[in-house]
Design a protein around this motif. Structure first.
Motif, PDB file in Angstrom:
ATOM      1  N   SER A  82      12.676  11.348   1.047  1.00 23.45           N
ATOM      2  CA  SER A  82      13.329  10.297   1.827  1.00 23.45           C
ATOM      3  C   SER A  82      13.661  10.801   3.223  1.00 23.45           C
ATOM      4  O   SER A  82      13.626  12.015   3.488  1.00 23.45           O
ATOM      5  CB  SER A  82      14.617   9.865   1.125  1.00 23.45           C
ATOM      6  N   CYS A  83      14.012   9.881   4.094  1.00 28.59           N
ATOM      7  CA  CYS A  83      14.437  10.243   5.450  1.00 28.59           C
ATOM      8  C   CYS A  83      15.623  11.204   5.388  1.00 28.59           C
ATOM      9  O   CYS A  83      15.701  12.177   6.143  1.00 28.59           O
ATOM     10  CB  CYS A  83      14.823   8.976   6.217  1.00 28.59           C
ATOM     11  N   LYS A  84      16.532  10.946   4.435  1.00 24.64           N
ATOM     12  CA  LYS A  84      17.710  11.802   4.333  1.00 24.64           C
ATOM     13  C   LYS A  84      17.370  13.216   3.875  1.00 24.64           C
ATOM     14  O   LYS A  84      18.004  14.187   4.307  1.00 24.64           O
ATOM     15  CB  LYS A  84      18.721  11.172   3.382  1.00 24.64           C
ATOM     16  N   ASP A  85      16.370  13.343   2.986  1.00 21.70           N
ATOM     17  CA  ASP A  85      15.927  14.685   2.556  1.00 21.70           C
ATOM     18  C   ASP A  85      15.475  15.479   3.777  1.00 21.70           C
ATOM     19  O   ASP A  85      15.784  16.666   3.926  1.00 21.70           O
ATOM     20  CB  ASP A  85      14.739  14.580   1.574  1.00 21.70           C
ATOM     21  N   ILE A  86      14.722  14.794   4.651  1.00 18.32           N
ATOM     22  CA  ILE A  86      14.183  15.476   5.827  1.00 18.32           C
ATOM     23  C   ILE A  86      15.291  15.783   6.830  1.00 18.32           C
ATOM     24  O   ILE A  86      15.327  16.852   7.435  1.00 18.32           O
ATOM     25  CB  ILE A  86      13.069  14.618   6.473  1.00 18.32           C
ATOM     26  N   LEU A  87      16.231  14.852   6.963  1.00 23.75           N
ATOM     27  CA  LEU A  87      17.363  15.065   7.871  1.00 23.75           C
ATOM     28  C   LEU A  87      18.154  16.300   7.441  1.00 23.75           C
ATOM     29  O   LEU A  87      18.543  17.132   8.269  1.00 23.75           O
ATOM     30  CB  LEU A  87      18.249  13.807   7.871  1.00 23.75           C
ATOM     31  N   PRO A  98       5.874  23.437   3.877  1.00 24.21           N
ATOM     32  CA  PRO A  98       5.235  22.233   3.333  1.00 24.21           C
ATOM     33  C   PRO A  98       6.288  21.267   2.785  1.00 24.21           C
ATOM     34  O   PRO A  98       7.373  21.689   2.377  1.00 24.21           O
ATOM     35  CB  PRO A  98       4.356  22.767   2.212  1.00 24.21           C
ATOM     36  N   ILE A  99       5.938  19.982   2.777  1.00 21.18           N
ATOM     37  CA  ILE A  99       6.865  18.943   2.329  1.00 21.18           C
ATOM     38  C   ILE A  99       7.281  19.152   0.870  1.00 21.18           C
ATOM     39  O   ILE A  99       8.372  18.759   0.455  1.00 21.18           O
ATOM     40  CB  ILE A  99       6.229  17.530   2.535  1.00 21.18           C
ATOM     41  N   SER A 100       6.407  19.821   0.101  1.00 18.40           N
ATOM     42  CA  SER A 100       6.682  20.016  -1.326  1.00 18.40           C
ATOM     43  C   SER A 100       7.967  20.823  -1.557  1.00 18.40           C
ATOM     44  O   SER A 100       8.571  20.737  -2.621  1.00 18.40           O
ATOM     45  CB  SER A 100       5.495  20.695  -2.016  1.00 18.40           C
ATOM     46  N   VAL A 101       8.387  21.596  -0.538  1.00 19.52           N
ATOM     47  CA  VAL A 101       9.591  22.421  -0.686  1.00 19.52           C
ATOM     48  C   VAL A 101      10.858  21.553  -0.792  1.00 19.52           C
ATOM     49  O   VAL A 101      11.795  21.905  -1.505  1.00 19.52           O
ATOM     50  CB  VAL A 101       9.718  23.396   0.512  1.00 19.52           C
ATOM     51  N   ILE A 155       0.861  -1.186   0.000  1.00 22.30           N
ATOM     52  CA  ILE A 155       0.000   0.000   0.000  1.00 22.30           C
ATOM     53  C   ILE A 155       0.896   1.236   0.000  1.00 22.30           C
ATOM     54  O   ILE A 155       1.922   1.261   0.670  1.00 22.30           O
ATOM     55  CB  ILE A 155      -0.904  -0.013   1.251  1.00 22.30           C
ATOM     56  N   ALA A 156       0.518   2.242  -0.776  1.00 22.12           N
ATOM     57  CA  ALA A 156       1.320   3.456  -0.842  1.00 22.12           C
ATOM     58  C   ALA A 156       1.294   4.181   0.497  1.00 22.12           C
ATOM     59  O   ALA A 156       0.238   4.366   1.085  1.00 22.12           O
ATOM     60  CB  ALA A 156       0.778   4.374  -1.937  1.00 22.12           C
ATOM     61  N   ALA A 157       2.492   4.554   0.999  1.00 25.02           N
ATOM     62  CA  ALA A 157       2.559   5.433   2.165  1.00 25.02           C
ATOM     63  C   ALA A 157       2.698   6.836   1.591  1.00 25.02           C
ATOM     64  O   ALA A 157       3.783   7.231   1.175  1.00 25.02           O
ATOM     65  CB  ALA A 157       3.755   5.071   3.033  1.00 25.02           C
ATOM     66  N   ALA A 158       1.574   7.560   1.513  1.00 18.35           N
ATOM     67  CA  ALA A 158       1.577   8.837   0.800  1.00 18.35           C
ATOM     68  C   ALA A 158       1.110   9.979   1.689  1.00 18.35           C
ATOM     69  O   ALA A 158       0.297   9.782   2.595  1.00 18.35           O
ATOM     70  CB  ALA A 158       0.675   8.743  -0.432  1.00 18.35           C
ATOM     71  N   VAL A 159       1.656  11.167   1.440  1.00 16.08           N
ATOM     72  CA  VAL A 159       1.178  12.385   2.111  1.00 16.08           C
ATOM     73  C   VAL A 159       0.835  13.423   1.044  1.00 16.08           C
ATOM     74  O   VAL A 159       1.361  13.384  -0.067  1.00 16.08           O
ATOM     75  CB  VAL A 159       2.231  12.981   3.079  1.00 16.08           C
ATOM     76  N   LYS A 160      -0.073  14.323   1.406  1.00 14.39           N
ATOM     77  CA  LYS A 160      -0.424  15.427   0.505  1.00 14.39           C
ATOM     78  C   LYS A 160       0.722  16.426   0.444  1.00 14.39           C
ATOM     79  O   LYS A 160       1.418  16.642   1.446  1.00 14.39           O
ATOM     80  CB  LYS A 160      -1.691  16.124   1.008  1.00 14.39           C
ATOM     81  N   GLU A 161       0.873  17.093  -0.684  1.00 20.36           N
ATOM     82  CA  GLU A 161       2.001  18.020  -0.882  1.00 20.36           C
ATOM     83  C   GLU A 161       1.937  19.233   0.049  1.00 20.36           C
ATOM     84  O   GLU A 161       2.928  19.909   0.264  1.00 20.36           O
ATOM     85  CB  GLU A 161       2.074  18.481  -2.343  1.00 20.36           C
ATOM     86  N   SER A 162       0.746  19.476   0.614  1.00 19.58           N
ATOM     87  CA  SER A 162       0.589  20.659   1.469  1.00 19.58           C
ATOM     88  C   SER A 162       0.928  20.405   2.945  1.00 19.58           C
ATOM     89  O   SER A 162       1.006  21.348   3.724  1.00 19.58           O
ATOM     90  CB  SER A 162      -0.850  21.162   1.364  1.00 19.58           C
ATOM     91  N   VAL A 163       1.133  19.123   3.345  1.00 20.21           N
ATOM     92  CA  VAL A 163       1.417  18.884   4.773  1.00 20.21           C
ATOM     93  C   VAL A 163       2.797  19.435   5.129  1.00 20.21           C
ATOM     94  O   VAL A 163       3.682  19.537   4.276  1.00 20.21           O
ATOM     95  CB  VAL A 163       1.355  17.373   5.161  1.00 20.21           C
ATOM     96  N   SER A 164       2.957  19.762   6.397  1.00 15.93           N
ATOM     97  CA  SER A 164       4.245  20.299   6.849  1.00 15.93           C
ATOM     98  C   SER A 164       5.298  19.186   6.866  1.00 15.93           C
ATOM     99  O   SER A 164       4.960  18.002   6.927  1.00 15.93           O
ATOM    100  CB  SER A 164       4.106  20.876   8.258  1.00 15.93           C
ATOM    101  N   ILE A 165       6.551  19.612   6.805  1.00 12.33           N
ATOM    102  CA  ILE A 165       7.641  18.635   6.888  1.00 12.33           C
ATOM    103  C   ILE A 165       7.503  17.837   8.178  1.00 12.33           C
ATOM    104  O   ILE A 165       7.658  16.613   8.188  1.00 12.33           O
ATOM    105  CB  ILE A 165       9.021  19.347   6.840  1.00 12.33           C
TER     106      ILE A 165
END
Lengths: 220, 220
Positions: free
Chosen positions: B122-127, B140-143, B83-93
């Motif tokens: 990815s986890c590394k992008d967020i790190l 937002p995560i889209s950034v 199952i896709a683990a997905a978030v909307k582009e507008s959610v915060s990091i």
């Protein structure tokens, strides 16, 4: 090896009632014995049927693992492992992050000066520390790592199948590959000699699928 | 199927000089033709040798892929995806991080309200973002995501071998599994229907190695 329609029929018959002689199988299929001989030979040599002299053919339902399973069990971790991406337990969390990026890995193995396995740390462990406003420059990586003896390991002579099973079962990405020895204090220690990851399994899967080992894998 | 010593010898002979008749092979090995018949049958039915009537046996060096490779090519991404683990582009990091931990995944797929694929993180992008002192609650995560069209994708009817190859080649952990469609603006879009990861490949590897598909994999 793909079974022919006739071979499948033979299997079905012998599954239902073992033992059956060649004559009996032939008469059930309305064929003569000579026509069936190559099929019975194939099925016997492939291990699907067992032929007992003067008794007949048995269905070998409990024949060992399939050739593909045998093959996966023969391949050794030592032949497919990667170089260990390891850091000393005294480095700062920040330096560990740098090492994670420069080594292009998702987890780090943590060792002491003797290359003895001390712990493991994942990107998510570090992300948690970072979000928790830890002092990443001042804190050593050992503070946030998962510590021995809670580390799942692999040995070089272990099968890749067993190592892959550990990765799946424990929901981890990386197994440190270790050699066990008794250290000066008389305690069992583990020297890190590599790492085995889901990336190694995926690469091996691709290589097997592309017939990269023609001498051994081609004629399963 | 394991070749016997005699079968290996036959292969060697025919490799050196094709075509060879059964008689020629028999005389080279000091055996009679009848003794060899089962071996020649096995080798022919396994596709290693090709028998041409009135000509002889050829070594089938260019026989298609091995059964293991064929099998890997038959298995479809759609049957093994998660199952896709997905978030909307507008959610915060920050909320994306929470989603990463609660879904127990290492990467997130980023979608819009129509489940259209927009990016991956990815986890590394967020790190990286966290270490860069970004405002994780405000941004937002889209950034920080990798954006379409720079995303490597898989289709449900693609072979697991091809998908595994993409994972290795592009050094990524996760492929979004998508269905392509033309959206209202006449542009090709991709609806996310799942994810395919190195974990899926590793699980499949373990299942194949444990004979989990006995009906199809047992008699390779």
């Amino acid at each position: 090896m793909q079974l022919s329609e006739r071979q499948e029929k033979i299997l079905e018959l012998v599954k239902k009632s073992s033992p059956m002689t060649g004559e009996q199988i032939a008469s059930q299929l309305n064929l003569n014995r000579a026509t069936l001989r190559p099929d019975l030979t194939i099925l016997t040599m492939a291990g699907v049927l067992e032929a007992r002299p003067r008794v007949g053919y048995f269905y070998n339902g409990n024949a060992g693992p399939s050739p593909i399973a045998q093959r996966f069990r023969q391949l050794r971790v030592g032949d497919f492992k990667s170089i260990a991406a390891a850091v000393k337990e005294s480095v700062s969390i920040y330096d560990a992050v740098v090492s994670m990026f420069t080594n292009n890995v998702g987890s780090l193995i943590v060792i002491n000066d003797e290359r003895e396995l001390k712990g493991m740390v994942s990107c998510k462990d570090i992300l948690k520390a970072s979000l928790g406003n830890m002092d990443l420059h001042g804190m050593p990586i050992s503070v946030i790592m998962t510590r021995m003896p809670n580390i799942i390991m692999a040995a070089s002579d272990e099968s890749v199948l067993e190592a892959a099973r550990k990765l799946v079962q424990h929901q981890i990405d990386t197994l440190p590959v270790v050699e066990s020895y008794i250290n000066e204090g008389g305690r069992e220690s583990f020297e890190v000699v590599g790492r085995f990851t889901k990336t190694n399994v995926t690469s091996l899967f691709v290589e097997l699928g592309q017939d990269k080992f023609p001498n051994t894998a081609k004629w399963f």
